[in-house]
Design a protein around this motif. Structure first.
Motif, mmCIF file in Angstrom:
data_model
loop_
_atom_site.group_PDB
_atom_site.id
_atom_site.type_symbol
_atom_site.label_atom_id
_atom_site.label_comp_id
_atom_site.label_asym_id
_atom_site.label_seq_id
_atom_site.Cartn_x
_atom_site.Cartn_y
_atom_site.Cartn_z
ATOM 1 N N ASP A 195 0.818 -1.214 0.000
ATOM 2 C CA ASP A 195 0.000 0.000 0.000
ATOM 3 C C ASP A 195 0.852 1.265 0.000
ATOM 4 N N ASP A 196 2.069 1.177 0.558
ATOM 5 C CA ASP A 196 2.933 2.369 0.574
ATOM 6 C C ASP A 196 3.414 2.734 -0.829
ATOM 7 N N ALA A 197 3.423 1.755 -1.722
ATOM 8 C CA ALA A 197 3.853 2.013 -3.093
ATOM 9 C C ALA A 197 2.710 2.475 -3.983
ATOM 10 N N ARG A 198 1.480 2.338 -3.501
ATOM 11 C CA ARG A 198 0.322 2.743 -4.309
ATOM 12 C C ARG A 198 0.158 4.256 -4.237
ATOM 13 N N VAL A 199 0.150 4.894 -5.410
ATOM 14 C CA VAL A 199 0.099 6.362 -5.453
ATOM 15 C C VAL A 199 -1.211 6.878 -6.022
ATOM 16 N N GLY A 200 -2.152 6.015 -6.328
ATOM 17 C CA GLY A 200 -3.440 6.463 -6.838
ATOM 18 C C GLY A 200 -4.053 5.435 -7.760
ATOM 19 N N GLU A 201 -4.980 5.890 -8.570
ATOM 20 C CA GLU A 201 -5.592 5.025 -9.572
ATOM 21 C C GLU A 201 -6.104 5.888 -10.722
ATOM 22 N N ARG A 202 -6.273 5.280 -11.893
ATOM 23 C CA ARG A 202 -6.879 5.987 -13.026
ATOM 24 C C ARG A 202 -7.537 4.963 -13.941
ATOM 25 N N ARG A 203 -8.382 5.473 -14.778
ATOM 26 C CA ARG A 203 -9.087 4.609 -15.707
ATOM 27 C C ARG A 203 -8.175 4.254 -16.880
ATOM 28 N N ALA A 204 -8.099 2.959 -17.177
ATOM 29 C CA ALA A 204 -7.278 2.476 -18.287
ATOM 30 C C ALA A 204 -8.094 1.475 -19.095
ATOM 31 N N TYR A 205 -7.742 1.347 -20.356
ATOM 32 C CA TYR A 205 -8.543 0.567 -21.293
ATOM 33 C C TYR A 205 -8.051 -0.869 -21.380
ATOM 34 N N PHE A 206 -8.941 -1.809 -21.058
ATOM 35 C CA PHE A 206 -8.690 -3.232 -21.246
ATOM 36 C C PHE A 206 -9.982 -3.836 -21.772
ATOM 37 N N ASP A 207 -10.202 -3.714 -23.090
ATOM 38 C CA ASP A 207 -11.483 -4.079 -23.725
ATOM 39 C C ASP A 207 -12.626 -3.306 -23.073
ATOM 40 N N GLY A 208 -12.372 -2.109 -22.700
ATOM 41 C CA GLY A 208 -13.285 -1.247 -21.958
ATOM 42 C C GLY A 208 -12.523 -0.604 -20.814
ATOM 43 N N PHE A 209 -12.972 0.573 -20.371
ATOM 44 C CA PHE A 209 -12.263 1.276 -19.313
ATOM 45 C C PHE A 209 -12.609 0.694 -17.948
ATOM 46 N N VAL A 210 -11.565 0.468 -17.148
ATOM 47 C CA VAL A 210 -11.714 0.009 -15.775
ATOM 48 C C VAL A 210 -10.769 0.832 -14.911
ATOM 49 N N SER A 211 -10.994 0.791 -13.615
ATOM 50 C CA SER A 211 -10.118 1.499 -12.693
ATOM 51 C C SER A 211 -8.874 0.650 -12.423
ATOM 52 N N ALA A 212 -7.691 1.242 -12.663
ATOM 53 C CA ALA A 212 -6.423 0.524 -12.471
ATOM 54 C C ALA A 212 -5.622 1.187 -11.359
ATOM 55 N N ALA A 213 -5.091 0.374 -10.441
ATOM 56 C CA ALA A 213 -4.249 0.899 -9.367
ATOM 57 C C ALA A 213 -2.898 1.329 -9.947
ATOM 58 N N ILE A 214 -2.365 2.445 -9.441
ATOM 59 C CA ILE A 214 -1.085 2.977 -9.905
ATOM 60 C C ILE A 214 -0.052 2.798 -8.796
#
Length: 713
Positions: free
Chosen positions: A648-667
């Motif tokens: 969790d300390d390495a997680r800096v956010g999330e954004r929508r990315a396309y994988f046969d449709g947009f989904v929320s991806a952890a950054i």
């Protein structure tokens, strides 16, 4: 996408990694007088450099390349990396360099003014070639033989002749040689290639010709085919000898300038140069064999990939180095890269051993376009660094792979290249949208299509270097390098059925690091054609002994003790009547009782490569080869990832990315990922020199070596 296609006129800083080699002590300041090793790889946009000190600390830097004078970029890179390492120039023990100077000289046709001396009647071999046409029905195609090396007026036939056994039929006309050299000298010739018939059997006429040239015009560089490539096939032997002569003065001048630059910086180490086969040699010996430097740069990338994979216990893999303009693919089997006995520069054959690298115009800057039939194409034309992709905001309006990656949410517009450049999302959407309108689809569908097309091209490239060589790509891992490689790695592996993708810690500078892992190596070959069932084994063993002596002499020049030299022998073999050969490992000396095993080995290789073997057909030897190697201590890298920590300390956010449709991806930030961290897709891992895309259904693990390994869940 990473630094490979950013602005060459701007300094984007440097990165440092913690490294450990055997015996290194942790948390110790670098003591005065400790030795430092430096590796430098020059790219079209950036010069990458690494410095490894005796305590195992590695400093990495990127500086803009300087095409007008590459040595200026080297000087700037050395100054920066030594400052990062906190080391004075006098502490540099080894300086290893991968260079494109030979390739650039040929592609830009800026080599020496070259002439050819050949057996009378064979003056036009260089222009006639093999009568092969890459485009059979193109009536306006340019010649595909390298006649620019020596136009007809500078190709001179000399009266002399040997038979196929090397016996003299017509003595060398020394008076004609003298007259020809004087005439060529008056024409401003700087280099002469000498290639007489059957000189690979008896080099006496060629050697005497060089002596005569030295008497009359000692300033002219001379290349002998009997030394450059003493194997049969006249056109190929003449080509490689002419290239060697053409490059000789250019390479010698460059390497002399490199030595002067290093001395000016206070570095006393003798520079070592990476060669096309993946080994390194001293600059002095490299200057004597300039044609062996053609693939100096790409070879370093493959060696670097091998070093990273070895740390993770991966020995069979395909390396994919995707930068801004091109994509280099190579195969590594059992920890060793596959080699080719000859390659090409453009349409011209170059018969010198090299790492078998396949290159296509498929990079982050490759431009999407619509062909005459209305189909979507991507590459080979590239936006380059200027103006670059539309998202760079510098006037480019053509849709590129990088623009598609921005539209699909794979790249972080605010933190691209560690925040060195802010990407213009609107410009990317407008460029990709224009392609979409011509296709009759929306912007997102067009962006996804661009990725599918470029991935399909790279998948075909992987099939070419695996299936063509008789290997199943599903049995290999995929090691991705370059700024753009990790963006596409998982999708490519899925298309090819490859089980694993490995992303090294710093893929953007791995070619420079690979230089530190290379071995000193010398290769020699000679033709000795004989059927295996009636071969004179005494002659075969004399040939192998001569090859061994030549290799050990080179190693002695390198300062390597004879006891430390490893020698490997191979034979080029074929079925009688064939026009192509396959390389088979052999042991020296060759004993009669071992010949059946050698023949069986040819059958096995033929079966693997071509799908069949003619076990009842007679086999023959064609060429014998010897490779002398001295393996330098390989750096053992301690991962920069922290041993302990929370994901969790390495997680800096999330954004929508396309994988046969947009989904929320952890950054996630790569530098904060602890060893053993397990990430489930959809996720995106960001670092200064690349972005790793992890699709749904794929799990990524940071292994004990610090490499990121992606597998289907």
């Amino acid at each position: 996408m990473g630094l490979s296609s950013l602005d060459a006129g701007r300094d984007y800083g440097a990165i440092t990694l913690a490294v450990k080699v055997p015996g290194a002590r942790d948390n110790v300041m670098r003591p005065e007088g400790e030795h430092v090793q430096i590796g430098v790889d020059i790219g079209g946009t950036f010069t990458d450099i690494v410095a490894l000190d005796g305590e195992g600390r590695l400093a990495l830097a990127k500086v803009p390349s300087t095409p007008k004078d590459l040595l200026d970029g080297i000087g700037a890179a050395v100054g920066k990396v030594l400052a990062l390492a906190g080391a004075p120039p006098g502490d540099v023990e080894r300086f290893i360099h991968g260079t494109t100077v030979a390739t650039n000289a040929v592609l830009e046709q800026k080599g020496a003014v070259t002439a050819v001396l050949t057996t009378e009647g064979f003056e036009d071999v260089l222009e006639m070639g093999r009568q092969k046409r890459s485009r059979m029905y193109d009536l306006e195609m340019d010649p595909e033989t390298p006649s620019f090396l020596a136009p007809g007026r500078r190709r001179v036939g000399i009266r002399e002749r040997l038979d196929a056994r090397g016996a003299v039929l017509v003595p060398l006309d020394e008076g004609q040689v003298r007259a020809a050299v004087q005439t060529l000298r008056a024409q401003g010739v700087q280099a002469i290639a000498v290639c007489y018939l059957f000189s690979f059997v008896n080099p006496a006429h060629e050697r005497r010709t060089r002596e005569l040239c030295a008497e009359i015009a000692p300033e002219i560089s001379v290349s002998l085919s009997s030394e450059v490539d003493p194997t049969f096939r006249e056109y190929e032997r003449l080509c490689v000898t002419a290239f060697d002569a053409y490059l000789g003065p250019v390479v010698k001048r460059y390497l002399a300038g490199l030595a002067d630059t290093l001395r000016g910086l206070g570095i006393r180490a003798v520079p070592l140069i990476m060669r096309s086969r993946g080994g390194i040699v001293s600059a002095a010996l490299a200057a004597r064999q300039p044609v062996t430097l053609f693939l100096s740069g790409p070879a370093g990338g493959v060696i670097g990939a091998g070093c990273a994979a070895e740390r993770s216990g991966v020995r069979d893999f395909v390396s994919l180095d995707m930068g801004g303009t091109s994509n280099d693919v190579a195969v590594v089997r059992s920890g060793a890269p596959l080699l080719a006995s000859e390659g090409s520069i453009g349409p011209y054959p170059v018969r010198t051993p090299m790492v078998d690298v396949n290159t296509i115009g498929a990079g982050g800057g490759s431009i999407a376009w619509i062909d005459a039939a209305g189909g979507l194409r991507v590459g080979p034309r590239s936006a380059g660094a200027e103006p670059g992709p539309a998202c760079y905001g510098r006037g480019g309006d053509a849709a590129t792979v990088t623009d598609a990656s921005v539209v699909l949410g794979y790249l972080n517009p605010e933190r691209f290249a560690g925040g060195a450049l802010t990407l213009d999302v609107g410009a990317a959407e407008r460029a990709v949208g224009a392609i979409g309108r011509r296709l009759g689809v929306d912007t997102i569908t067009a962006a996804a299509g661009i990725h599918r097309v470029i991935n399909a091209r790279m998948a075909d490239q992987i099939r070419l270097v695996t299936i063509k060589r008789g290997y199943d790509p599903r049995q290999f891992s995929l090691v991705v390098l370059g700024g753009a490689g990790p963006v596409h790695g998982a999708a490519l592996a899925a298309e090819m059925g490859m089980a694993e993708v490995l992303v090294p810690e710093a893929p953007g500078v791995l070619a420079a690091f690979g230089l530190l892992a290379a071995a000193i190596e010398h290769h020699h070959a000679r033709t000795l054609q004989a059927r295996t069932d009636v071969a004179d084994l005494a002659a075969v063993n004399r040939c192998l002994a001569e090859l061994d002596a030549a290799g050990r002499a080179r190693m002695h020049e390198e300062g390597v003790a004879a006891a430390d030299v490893h020698v490997a022998y191979t034979a080029d073999m074929r079925y009688v009547g064939q026009a192509y050969e396959l390389e088979v490992p052999i042991a020296a000396p060759v004993a009669a009782e071992r010949v059946p095993d050698i023949v069986a080995a040819l059958h096995a290789v033929h079966e693997r490569v071509y799908g069949y073997a003619r076990t009842q057909q007679t086999v023959e030897f064609v060429n014998f080869r010897a490779v002398h190697t001295y393996r330098l201590p390989r750096p053992v890298v301690r991962p920069s990832a922290q041993a302990h920590g929370r994901l969790d300390d390495a997680r800096v956010g999330e954004r929508r990315a396309y994988f046969d449709g947009f989904v929320s991806a952890a950054i996630y930030e790569r530098a904060r990922l602890p060893l053993g961290a397990r990430l489930a897709g959809p996720a995106i891992v960001e670092q200064m020199d690349t972005t790793t895309v992890i699709p749904p259904g794929v799990t990524a693990v940071v292994d004990d070596a610090g490499n990121l390994r992606l597998r289907r869940a």
